[in-house]
Design an enzyme around this catalytic site. Sequence first.
Site, mmCIF file in Angstrom:
data_model
loop_
_atom_site.group_PDB
_atom_site.id
_atom_site.type_symbol
_atom_site.label_atom_id
_atom_site.label_comp_id
_atom_site.label_asym_id
_atom_site.label_seq_id
_atom_site.Cartn_x
_atom_site.Cartn_y
_atom_site.Cartn_z
ATOM 1 N N GLU A 216 46.639 -73.638 16.220
ATOM 2 C CA GLU A 216 48.175 -73.091 16.153
ATOM 3 C C GLU A 216 48.737 -73.318 14.674
ATOM 4 O O GLU A 216 49.288 -72.091 14.294
ATOM 5 C CB GLU A 216 49.000 -73.745 16.932
ATOM 6 C CG GLU A 216 48.847 -73.809 18.437
ATOM 7 C CD GLU A 216 49.835 -73.992 19.407
ATOM 8 O OE1 GLU A 216 51.052 -73.430 19.306
ATOM 9 O OE2 GLU A 216 49.776 -75.200 19.975
ATOM 10 N N HIS A 232 23.822 -85.728 24.354
ATOM 11 C CA HIS A 232 22.924 -85.077 25.465
ATOM 12 C C HIS A 232 22.860 -83.509 25.382
ATOM 13 O O HIS A 232 22.069 -83.030 26.459
ATOM 14 C CB HIS A 232 23.400 -85.680 26.760
ATOM 15 C CG HIS A 232 23.321 -87.105 26.681
ATOM 16 N ND1 HIS A 232 22.156 -87.787 27.361
ATOM 17 C CD2 HIS A 232 24.124 -88.288 26.190
ATOM 18 C CE1 HIS A 232 22.371 -89.107 27.333
ATOM 19 N NE2 HIS A 232 23.481 -89.291 26.565
ATOM 20 N N LYS A 323 52.960 -64.395 26.785
ATOM 21 C CA LYS A 323 53.994 -64.719 27.561
ATOM 22 C C LYS A 323 54.778 -63.466 27.984
ATOM 23 O O LYS A 323 55.205 -63.455 29.203
ATOM 24 C CB LYS A 323 54.848 -65.789 27.116
ATOM 25 C CG LYS A 323 54.238 -67.136 26.958
ATOM 26 C CD LYS A 323 55.248 -68.107 26.305
ATOM 27 C CE LYS A 323 54.603 -69.432 26.281
ATOM 28 N NZ LYS A 323 55.744 -70.500 25.557
#
Length: 329
Positions: A216, A232, A323
């Site tokens: 951000e 792993h 948004k």
Amino acid sequence: MMKELIAKFPAQLIEALEIGEKADIHGHSKPINKVFIAGLGGSGIGGDFVAAFIKDECKVPVLVGKSYHLPAFIDENTLYIASSYSGNTEEVLHATTEAQKTGAKIVIIASGGKLLQLAQEKTYDCIALPPDYPSPRACLGFSMVAQLSVLHKLGIISRSALDQIKSSVDLLKYDQDEIKSKALKVAKLIAGKTPIIYVSNRMEAVALRFKQQINENAKTLSWYNVIPEMNHNELVGWSEMHNDAAVIYFRNKDDFKRNALRMDISKEIIAKHTHTVIEIFSKGQSLVEKSMYFTHLGDWISLYLAELKPVDPSEIKVIDFLKTEMGKI
């Protein structure tokens, strides 16, 4: 603006502790045997820190939810905390609507918006946050401390983590100049590269926060992974040169010995495949203090990365666009 907000983080923690102390949180009619914290972005990360801080003390499971829906186990024996700085995060609003149907103990943490209005209408317990902060990601202290305060007041945890938050303030204030100086040096080393953050598993919230701040504030892609899980799978990906990557290890002198050994060995492997590998050890006594030190350091690194690009660390037009488009439907 963002620079001033980051600089005020220690003061924010003190203010958050004062707000939490004054909060009036009532008991629930049913025994609480699990905790669910709903929150996203700058508000949701507070829940990740809380879950990490109380892991060795809390006798009930704590889950952080970052979506629209609740798991089926949410019921009348659940403490449901809705955390949204704006009070208008649509995923949290939707999840809270579902929580209302379960009989769960509902607590709202917000500075305003529909959530605060809901708390007033339904007389839900609520911690109202200061409404004058322009960026939810700059309000980590408020959401994190508020959640800890709710858990303490309901008798789910002791006040140990809250006391450690308070002691971390002195550490951050005392080391402020050193933190900023170190952050600028790191930012210069990783500028123009893709930051990759590695930590021990107990510091995952710190790594996630750092990644989010790079995203951000610096408008830069980044990722993180934790030890031992990274050993792993991801370690195998380091099989060729990646000089466009900058690896940052956040370490603690009291990391579990086997994890510390894994970090040492993996660092040697990775150093053969990128020229930029940085190792930083925390300061502080407790996990909380160490986490706050790294969090503040990471915030400053992200700020200096933004200045070096240069980009405006406060600007989030792409999120605002998303948004707006979501709001049209």
